[in-house]
Design a protein around this motif. Sequence first.
Motif, PDB file in Angstrom:
ATOM      1  N   ALA A 223       0.831  -1.206   0.000  1.00  0.00           N
ATOM      2  CA  ALA A 223       0.000   0.000   0.000  1.00  0.00           C
ATOM      3  C   ALA A 223       0.862   1.251   0.000  1.00  0.00           C
ATOM      4  O   ALA A 223       0.565   2.238  -0.707  1.00  0.00           O
ATOM      5  CB  ALA A 223      -0.927  -0.013   1.209  1.00  0.00           C
ATOM      6  N   ASP A 224       1.951   1.228   0.812  1.00  0.00           N
ATOM      7  CA  ASP A 224       2.859   2.371   0.830  1.00  0.00           C
ATOM      8  C   ASP A 224       3.484   2.592  -0.547  1.00  0.00           C
ATOM      9  O   ASP A 224       3.644   3.742  -1.001  1.00  0.00           O
ATOM     10  CB  ASP A 224       3.952   2.152   1.885  1.00  0.00           C
ATOM     11  N   ALA A 225       3.849   1.454  -1.187  1.00  0.00           N
ATOM     12  CA  ALA A 225       4.454   1.572  -2.520  1.00  0.00           C
ATOM     13  C   ALA A 225       3.459   2.160  -3.522  1.00  0.00           C
ATOM     14  O   ALA A 225       3.804   3.034  -4.326  1.00  0.00           O
ATOM     15  CB  ALA A 225       4.952   0.198  -2.982  1.00  0.00           C
ATOM     16  N   ARG A 226       2.176   1.644  -3.447  1.00  0.00           N
ATOM     17  CA  ARG A 226       1.166   2.183  -4.372  1.00  0.00           C
ATOM     18  C   ARG A 226       0.905   3.666  -4.107  1.00  0.00           C
ATOM     19  O   ARG A 226       0.728   4.463  -5.035  1.00  0.00           O
ATOM     20  CB  ARG A 226      -0.134   1.388  -4.216  1.00  0.00           C
ATOM     21  N   LYS A 227       0.891   4.012  -2.795  1.00  0.00           N
ATOM     22  CA  LYS A 227       0.668   5.415  -2.434  1.00  0.00           C
ATOM     23  C   LYS A 227       1.777   6.309  -2.966  1.00  0.00           C
ATOM     24  O   LYS A 227       1.538   7.375  -3.549  1.00  0.00           O
ATOM     25  CB  LYS A 227       0.584   5.520  -0.912  1.00  0.00           C
ATOM     26  N   GLU A 228       3.033   5.841  -2.774  1.00  0.00           N
ATOM     27  CA  GLU A 228       4.170   6.623  -3.251  1.00  0.00           C
ATOM     28  C   GLU A 228       4.139   6.731  -4.770  1.00  0.00           C
ATOM     29  O   GLU A 228       4.404   7.809  -5.345  1.00  0.00           O
ATOM     30  CB  GLU A 228       5.470   5.972  -2.781  1.00  0.00           C
ATOM     31  N   ALA A 230       1.461   6.544  -6.706  1.00  0.00           N
ATOM     32  CA  ALA A 230       0.351   7.428  -7.088  1.00  0.00           C
ATOM     33  C   ALA A 230       0.746   8.886  -6.896  1.00  0.00           C
ATOM     34  O   ALA A 230       0.413   9.754  -7.715  1.00  0.00           O
ATOM     35  CB  ALA A 230      -0.879   7.081  -6.257  1.00  0.00           C
ATOM     36  N   GLN A 231       1.454   9.148  -5.776  1.00  0.00           N
ATOM     37  CA  GLN A 231       1.908  10.521  -5.538  1.00  0.00           C
ATOM     38  C   GLN A 231       2.859  10.989  -6.645  1.00  0.00           C
ATOM     39  O   GLN A 231       2.755  12.121  -7.135  1.00  0.00           O
ATOM     40  CB  GLN A 231       2.596  10.614  -4.171  1.00  0.00           C
ATOM     41  N   ARG A 232       3.753  10.088  -7.007  1.00  0.00           N
ATOM     42  CA  ARG A 232       4.703  10.467  -8.072  1.00  0.00           C
ATOM     43  C   ARG A 232       3.969  10.644  -9.410  1.00  0.00           C
ATOM     44  O   ARG A 232       4.275  11.561 -10.184  1.00  0.00           O
ATOM     45  CB  ARG A 232       5.784   9.393  -8.191  1.00  0.00           C
ATOM     46  N   ASP A 233       2.974   9.751  -9.694  1.00  0.00           N
ATOM     47  CA  ASP A 233       2.196   9.909 -10.931  1.00  0.00           C
ATOM     48  C   ASP A 233       1.432  11.238 -10.927  1.00  0.00           C
ATOM     49  O   ASP A 233       1.353  11.928 -11.952  1.00  0.00           O
ATOM     50  CB  ASP A 233       1.213   8.745 -11.067  1.00  0.00           C
ATOM     51  N   ALA A 234       0.874  11.570  -9.738  1.00  0.00           N
ATOM     52  CA  ALA A 234       0.131  12.827  -9.642  1.00  0.00           C
ATOM     53  C   ALA A 234       1.047  14.025  -9.859  1.00  0.00           C
ATOM     54  O   ALA A 234       0.695  14.993 -10.552  1.00  0.00           O
ATOM     55  CB  ALA A 234      -0.542  12.920  -8.272  1.00  0.00           C
ATOM     56  N   GLU A 235       2.241  13.917  -9.244  1.00  0.00           N
ATOM     57  CA  GLU A 235       3.203  15.009  -9.445  1.00  0.00           C
ATOM     58  C   GLU A 235       3.603  15.133 -10.918  1.00  0.00           C
ATOM     59  O   GLU A 235       3.718  16.240 -11.456  1.00  0.00           O
ATOM     60  CB  GLU A 235       4.430  14.756  -8.583  1.00  0.00           C
ATOM     61  N   ALA A 236       3.798  13.937 -11.537  1.00  0.00           N
ATOM     62  CA  ALA A 236       4.188  13.967 -12.945  1.00  0.00           C
ATOM     63  C   ALA A 236       3.071  14.563 -13.816  1.00  0.00           C
ATOM     64  O   ALA A 236       3.321  15.392 -14.707  1.00  0.00           O
ATOM     65  CB  ALA A 236       4.533  12.558 -13.422  1.00  0.00           C
ATOM     66  N   ARG A 237       1.798  14.110 -13.515  1.00  0.00           N
ATOM     67  CA  ARG A 237       0.670  14.657 -14.296  1.00  0.00           C
ATOM     68  C   ARG A 237       0.518  16.159 -14.041  1.00  0.00           C
ATOM     69  O   ARG A 237       0.208  16.934 -14.957  1.00  0.00           O
ATOM     70  CB  ARG A 237      -0.616  13.924 -13.901  1.00  0.00           C
ATOM     71  N   GLU A 238       0.774  16.582 -12.788  1.00  0.00           N
ATOM     72  CA  GLU A 238       0.669  17.999 -12.473  1.00  0.00           C
ATOM     73  C   GLU A 238       1.713  18.819 -13.244  1.00  0.00           C
ATOM     74  O   GLU A 238       1.420  19.868 -13.831  1.00  0.00           O
ATOM     75  CB  GLU A 238       0.843  18.212 -10.972  1.00  0.00           C
ATOM     76  N   ARG A 239       2.936  18.273 -13.245  1.00  0.00           N
ATOM     77  CA  ARG A 239       4.006  18.968 -13.972  1.00  0.00           C
ATOM     78  C   ARG A 239       3.719  18.980 -15.480  1.00  0.00           C
ATOM     79  O   ARG A 239       3.970  19.969 -16.171  1.00  0.00           O
ATOM     80  CB  ARG A 239       5.346  18.309 -13.690  1.00  0.00           C
TER      81      ARG A 239
END
Length: 319
Positions: A223-228, A230-239
């Motif tokens: 779950a921690d890995a998926r969360k991390e 997802a956070q990185r994907d969100a950051e990438a999509r945001e950028r």
Amino acid sequence: MAEYTLLLFALVVLFFISRGARIVPQGYEYTVERFGRYTHTLTPGFHLIIPLVDRVGAKVNMMESVMDVPTQDVITKDNAAVAVDGIVFYQVLDAAKSAYEVSSLEHAILNLTMTNIRTVMGSMDLDELLSNREVINARLLQVVDEATHPWGTKVTRVEIKDIRPPRDLVDSMARQMKAERDKRAMILEAEGERQSAILAAEGDKQSKILKAEGVKQSMILEADARKESAQRDAEARERLAQAEAFATEAVSKAVKEGSTKAINYFVAQKYVEAFKALAESNNQKLVLMPMETSSLVGTISGIAEIVKDSIGTEKPKGK
């Protein structure tokens, strides 16, 4: 005549010496009687008594003596017949009392002991009789010693040597003992199996707990890995969105200013979108169409130049 008188005197002296001299050995005492009445006691050593008047009455052994008690049948409190024998240790402390207070000291002590053995052991059950021999010895010693005290005698020990129940009773006791041992063995075996089952259950419980803990930790880590991720994907999509917004703003600005690069970019973008839709169509298996990739690359380089120009024009504003 004088010689005969001297010889007669010598014979008389020898007679008196032989009848009056007494040597008492070590460990013995002699009583002295005068005309049949006790007068005093001779201790170990050399003594002289009056011949024809005094005489040695009793020669008493003052050493500790032992006497066997013959086997006799005893009926216990629970009506079990047992054969019992024993042994008695005694010592004469007063020679005069032992000689004149009782007739036949040994016989008296023996009968007294046998009588008290029947009395003491007859008041006890068979099981108590077999398991409390020290108690029986102590009670016999107390009773017999008190009874022999007036005789000038000290009973030091009374020991029961053997207690023999009847043969059928011995067989019953052996069967009972075997049953008790079998019972204890079965109890111990059952207790061992119970402990083994408990330990096995505890081991299985610990194993399941450890396995569940492992699954839990694995799920937490996943779950921690998926969360991390997802956070990185969100950051990438945001950028990426920020970059696209910035590029769109720059192209819009260039179109307003009439830049041919911006117009070519929009044409190339529409061209790519149309080509993508045609390629993703379910009914279209094969597409053949002319494609001028050099112009498409040119439009991409054009948008890069537009973005550079936009960045270059915005920097002075920030200053």
